[in-house]
Design an enzyme around this catalytic site. Structure first.
Site, PDB file in Angstrom:
ATOM      1  N   ASN A  65       0.822  -1.205   0.000  1.00 56.50           N
ATOM      2  CA  ASN A  65       0.000   0.000   0.000  1.00 56.50           C
ATOM      3  C   ASN A  65       0.863   1.266   0.000  1.00 56.50           C
ATOM      4  O   ASN A  65       2.013   1.239   0.411  1.00 56.50           O
ATOM      5  CB  ASN A  65      -0.938  -0.002   1.200  1.00 56.50           C
ATOM      6  CG  ASN A  65      -0.200  -0.156   2.498  1.00 56.50           C
ATOM      7  OD1 ASN A  65       0.367  -1.216   2.760  1.00 56.50           O
ATOM      8  ND2 ASN A  65      -0.180   0.877   3.314  1.00 56.50           N
TER       9      ASN A  65
ATOM     10  N   ASP B 136      -5.401   0.539   3.606  1.00 59.60           N
ATOM     11  CA  ASP B 136      -4.250  -0.315   3.955  1.00 59.60           C
ATOM     12  C   ASP B 136      -4.472  -1.760   3.498  1.00 59.60           C
ATOM     13  O   ASP B 136      -4.185  -2.705   4.218  1.00 59.60           O
ATOM     14  CB  ASP B 136      -3.962  -0.260   5.459  1.00 59.60           C
ATOM     15  CG  ASP B 136      -2.642  -0.929   5.826  1.00 59.60           C
ATOM     16  OD1 ASP B 136      -1.735  -0.988   4.977  1.00 59.60           O
ATOM     17  OD2 ASP B 136      -2.524  -1.425   6.958  1.00 59.60           O
TER      18      ASP B 136
END
Length: 171
Positions: free
Chosen positions: A16, A58
């Site tokens: 991410n 995330d």
């Protein structure tokens, strides 16, 4: 990671973007959240498919890359199947990275309405965005993901993948 010795290709996912506050990093944050197919001899990227452009949750997609051969449009095709933390299962043609299919692991996945199979882009639900001055509640899945670093297997006779999943949402 997964390796196809016939194609001499390696498959893996990138993580991410940062910082987690999505308002501070505009754009798609290209090459994060991407499934990569690389030539094992040269290191050249043969393809990159970004699953969650501008990831707000995330959902680092670095877990399992399952290789199989299955029928697609009447032709035996080399496939890569990736159950992602974002709650979707992606299937790509592992020779060229073309998206074959993408579907929700569970009906409760709500940050995304669907994946447009023509563009490969997720159609997001703005209610579950994490942008500043908006308190999103009940985002599914949580940052832990519906699928994370679990153990998976593929049964070629049944043409089925088996995986463990989490069922956790977040605010």
């Amino acid at each position: 990671y997964a390796f196809d010795p016939d194609l001499d290709m390696l498959y893996y996912g990138s993580g991410n973007p940062a910082p987690w506050n999505e308002t501070m990093r505009p754009g798609d944050n290209k090459w994060t959240m991407t499934i990569w197919g690389r030539d094992i001899d040269t290191g050249e990227a043969k393809f990159g498919y970004q699953k969650t452009p501008h990831d707000e949750w995330d959902y680092a997609g670095v877990n399992y890359m399952g290789l199989s051969e299955q029928m697609v449009d009447g032709k035996m095709t080399k496939l890569l199947t990736h159950p992602d933390r974002n709650g979707l299962v992606y299937t790509l043609n592992r020779e060229n990275g073309d998206l074959v299919n993408a579907f929700k692991i569970d009906d409760t996945v709500n940050w995304v309405k669907k994946v447009d199979l023509k563009t490969g882009l997720p159609v997001r639900d703005p209610e579950y965005s994490t942008h500043m001055d908006h308190q999103a509640k009940g985002i599914c899945p949580s940052a832990m993901g519906y699928h994370n670093q679990g153990i998976e297997s593929y049964d070629p006779e049944k043409q089925l993948f088996f995986m463990g999943i989490n069922h956790i949402c977040m605010d």
